[in-house]
Scaffold this motif. Sequence first.
Motif, PDB file in Angstrom:
ATOM      1  N   MET A1001       0.835  -1.193   0.000  1.00 54.55           N
ATOM      2  CA  MET A1001       0.000   0.000   0.000  1.00 54.55           C
ATOM      3  C   MET A1001       0.877   1.252   0.000  1.00 54.55           C
ATOM      4  N   SER A1002       0.305   2.339  -0.498  1.00 55.79           N
ATOM      5  CA  SER A1002       0.972   3.633  -0.465  1.00 55.79           C
ATOM      6  C   SER A1002      -0.041   4.677  -0.016  1.00 55.79           C
ATOM      7  N   VAL A1003       0.392   5.580   0.866  1.00 57.05           N
ATOM      8  CA  VAL A1003      -0.521   6.597   1.374  1.00 57.05           C
ATOM      9  C   VAL A1003      -0.837   7.579   0.251  1.00 57.05           C
ATOM     10  N   ALA A1004      -2.135   7.917   0.118  1.00 54.81           N
ATOM     11  CA  ALA A1004      -2.576   8.815  -0.947  1.00 54.81           C
ATOM     12  C   ALA A1004      -3.167  10.112  -0.412  1.00 54.81           C
ATOM     13  N   VAL A1032      -1.918   0.169  -9.027  1.00 59.79           N
ATOM     14  CA  VAL A1032      -2.713  -0.896  -9.640  1.00 59.79           C
ATOM     15  C   VAL A1032      -4.175  -0.832  -9.218  1.00 59.79           C
ATOM     16  N   ASP A1033      -4.480  -0.211  -8.076  1.00 62.80           N
ATOM     17  CA  ASP A1033      -5.865  -0.117  -7.621  1.00 62.80           C
ATOM     18  C   ASP A1033      -6.007   1.123  -6.739  1.00 62.80           C
ATOM     19  N   TYR A1034      -6.880   2.053  -7.148  1.00 67.69           N
ATOM     20  CA  TYR A1034      -7.101   3.274  -6.372  1.00 67.69           C
ATOM     21  C   TYR A1034      -8.048   3.047  -5.198  1.00 67.69           C
ATOM     22  N   LEU A1035      -8.700   1.890  -5.124  1.00 69.54           N
ATOM     23  CA  LEU A1035      -9.606   1.565  -4.009  1.00 69.54           C
ATOM     24  C   LEU A1035     -10.614   2.689  -3.783  1.00 69.54           C
ATOM     25  N   LYS A1042      -9.592   9.047  -6.736  1.00 64.73           N
ATOM     26  CA  LYS A1042      -9.942   8.741  -8.118  1.00 64.73           C
ATOM     27  C   LYS A1042      -8.701   8.875  -8.994  1.00 64.73           C
ATOM     28  N   PRO A1043      -8.665   8.132 -10.109  1.00 63.49           N
ATOM     29  CA  PRO A1043      -7.538   8.305 -11.032  1.00 63.49           C
ATOM     30  C   PRO A1043      -7.411   9.764 -11.473  1.00 63.49           C
ATOM     31  N   GLY A1044      -6.223  10.289 -11.375  1.00 63.18           N
ATOM     32  CA  GLY A1044      -5.971  11.695 -11.708  1.00 63.18           C
ATOM     33  C   GLY A1044      -5.803  12.577 -10.497  1.00 63.18           C
TER      34      GLY A1044
END
Length: 1198
Positions: A1001-1004, A1032-1035, A1042-1044
Amino acid sequence: MNFEGLDPGLAEFSPAMHSALDPVLDAHLNPSLLQNVELDPEGVALEALPVQESVHIMEGVYSELHSVVAEVGVPVSVSHFDLHEEMLWVGSHGGHATSFFGPALERYSSFQVNGSDDIRQIQSLENGVLFLTKNNLKYMARGGLIIFDYLLEESEDMHSLLLTDSSTLLVGGLQNHILEIDLNTVQETQKYAVETPGVTIMRQTNRFFFCGHTSGKISLRDLRTFKVENEFDAFTGSLSDFDVHGNLLAACGFSSRLTGLACDRFLKVYDLRMMRAITPLQVHVDPAFLRFIPTYTSRLAIISQSGQCQFCEPTGLANPADIFHVNPVGPLLMTFDVSASKQALAFGDSEGCVHLWTDSPEPTFNPYSRETEFALPCLVDSLPPLDWSQDLLPLSLIPVPLTTDTLLSDWPAANSAPAPRRAPPVDAEILRTMKKVGFIGYAPNPRTRLRNQIPYRLKESDNEFDNFSQVTESPIGREEEPHLHMVSKKYRKVTIKYSKLGLEDFDFKHYNKTLFAGLEPHIPNAYCNCMVQVLYFLEPVRCLIQNHLCQKEFCLACELGFLFHMLDLSRGDPCQGSNFLRAFRTIPEASALGLILADSDEASGKGNLARLIQRWNRFILTQLHQDMQELEVPQAYRGAGNSSFCSSGDSVIGQLFSCEMENCSLCRCGSETVRASSTLLFTLSYPEDKTGKNYDFAQVLKRSICLEQNTQAWCDNCEKYQPTIQTRNIRHLPDILVINCEVNSSKEADFWRMQAEVAFKMAVKKHGGEMKNKEFALTDRRKDLGSPEGLLLCPSIEELKNVWLPFSIRMKMTKNKGLDVCNWTDGDEVQWGPARAEEEHGVFVYDLMASVVHILDSRTGGSLVAHIKVGETYHQRKEGVTHQQWYLFNDFLIEPIDKHEAVQFDMNWKVPAILYYVKRNLNSRYNLNIKNPIEASVLMAEASLARKQRKAHTTFIPLMLNEMPQVGDLVGLDAEFVTLNEEEAELRSDGTKSTIKPSQMSVARITCVRGQGPNEGIPFIDDYISTQEQVVDYLTQYSGIKPGDLDAKISSKHLTTLKSTYLKLRFLIDIGVKFVGHGLQKDFRVINLMVPKDQVLDTVYLFHMPRKRMISLRFLAWYFLDLKIQGETHDSIEDARTALQLYRKYLELSKNGTEPESFHKVLKGLYEKGRKMDWKVPEPESQTSPKNAAVFSSVLAL
């Protein structure tokens, strides 16, 4: 082949007949053919058809030799003569494969390839057979075992395959592309676009690939580029079959008529030299299959579906007299193939029968076939059954061979002798924690053994080197015999066993009973964990790195300082270097040096870890040296400039590790060139000597430092390359001597082994009288029993084995710029005087501080561990004792060891890689104070990385100067994450799931809200974290990301770097605030922060009863606060505010924690309501608010 336009009788073979075959004899089936075939009511018959002995074969003329039934009633879809053995393969419309051996067609193997789809093509290879179905390619051994199963996309409809070489395969079908598959890696390597879709037949010559399309076209493609070189428009309807021989191409197919497609009785023939059609060949049968049979001439065999076969020359006229008839059991022939020897023809019909036609009585399928392996018959000895439930059963019933020889158990008295039992040595943990009162030592019981019980062992070596009773740490290798594994238990690769709760129920204390922190190994490129520990336990390096702070986003020195801070705070819990390794992966030099390992190479141990860690050692010292040389201190981090380690010249890393060298190059013309340089470490250079001569380690070290070699170099005087003598002399000794051992081949390993044997013999000779009697006596110079050193005994035999490395070395700079190096022992201090006094004369003593070794373990791929001598300052901070002790650091396994283990190297499994020698009294030369470089300015407003971010989109208000947090202030925190790598798991035989490697996981997004004051609940941090790694997955359902959102080019969020937000959280932790949130343990773990437990208020545990399930934030908010949160997605601001409100509610219900019993009743009501609701929050119209319910009314009453 293409079945479009074939006989309409094919329509009667529906899929339903394949799944359950009716054993009733078909009306089309010849009863005489099955007179000896027994029909099984539960399946089909598997016996081959008998052939009459009176079959007469005329030499040179094809006639039927045998007929067999593959599957009764199931049409044959493909037939193929094996290219390596005398076998014929048959595939059916039901997905079943059958093989027949020899011209007698004896059944060899039979197995199911696909449960629903028909087999469309078969290709034999050396080790197995390839089967192509609609969207599946399966490679199976000739006996039926699966070698690989390659599943294509569901949209694919494959019809043909072509083996271009021994390891490359082309697969084509009704789609507009052809796939190239590598059979070695079982991966798709190329995807060639096809202008005309529908490739159902493929052929190859030494000039072209030939692709036959359903549209009636045949395309010729280049062998290398697969580009179209030419195209023949053969038929207007559809293509049925074609073949290529020499310079001729012949094709048959269907033409368009007013009533539909009709079989064309003209064969199209093309000359490949001129790339044009020649005169079509008219035949007297309806052609469905054709093959060249080049025996004496280029004959063509043309087969119709009704069973007619005609031979003719492609450039001549067809003669009706050359027609013969195949008698199929069913109405149609479905497949046709020719053997490689051209002596046999195989036909398969629509009733599951196979017909073999040959031109000789004893044909062979291949010119040179290998022998076929057959299964051995099962030979079972018949022994009488024994009933073990009878007590009086005579054991003489068990057959035992009669022998007159002496049994192995009859030991003669001469071969057995009594062995005295000696007291085991004192546990190293007891010696480490012992405190002296007078002459008596007191230590807590480590409880490693039962009270008043000591295991009885005969061998002296069993105490520390019990190789035969080791049990592996991980599940790997438990099935093997333990005594075949020589690697000691604590040195083996350790793995984390994951459960449903992740790491929460994994017992790290079992592997680490100290207060020092281990490092977790599951992160990519965590092979460097042992070297991180070595650098951490160098006190000047630890202080220097933690005082450093710069503005670079990916600075290894900064990230290493953050990791060291976590190791300082930990009280035995393991840490992980995820942020440090993330920055490490972004540095181009690391990738160029090959230091970035792929996950597959790291898991399988393909990389040479010894070479890898030595390159990493050189890289990290160079990188830290460069980072420290940058003198620019940005305004945002102005606190870093006050560090006591900053200097205007060379970095402190250079002062610690750098060694000034003088390189001299002498040409044979007499010209001499001298240049100065510096190095941060040395590489051992071993002498070329196979005589077994004794070399001290000091001699080899001096030879490696003052290196002399002959090489070709440019001479300015001669103006050309000349043989030169290059020598290297040392000008200045480093404070920390780093040595790469370079034991990368058996040659260097044999040198270490030989020198260790010579040193062992000399040591036994020196201490011979004491060790022969195995008596333990105190040395004259260590009579103080109160100290751990005073309990050291004369070395035993096992302590002297495999030892060549000294614990200390003495180095002196001579007046003529020379260097003297010798091994140093404690006895030498009596002779030469204290080391501190000798430093005034340029003499320095270096003590071994760490050794990194490569553990060779074929079952786990090997690993890297470190022996580290932990100094007094670390013990004082962690345990409150002043003590020095050697420890083994094996990822999260930490264990105290005897000092001799740090220098013992059994080259069969324990190979030295890196050595660190430190000057005595090193810490006294440096200022070891740490000044936290992170200041309050990091919380001030900062610009966003996003180009489209506007003030109107701001979701937080930064803290003002009068709002700066104080000790004990509350801060609501929540974080959202994205997935970088998916979880790797396996299913056990009992159906349970076992996690091999968790998802990365990576913190977003990180949000902090004010916990008190007039602006309580208003966020002051709401940072979206920019990432350069592939997500690979924005969950989105759980994170709201969201993507972007994380892309600086298109994001409208407040985008920052991870380092910038990390500094804000570090400041809050250092200032002493208390974080309130839900599930903070996972949040801090992914962010890679170590937070003291008294600064964490987690609502997961506040509203939790022992041995009960954890309750979600959504249910708690609905139950206690009457709030509906987390509707479609999660929002970190909403979650952080809710957690703060829940904490206020907890204080209200528990009366600030003073009434635990009343709060326990509240929790019981919570769990009762949760079970009734199945822990789901009701929809607004389905149920009223819980505040109106009876359960909640009792809560309010409390």
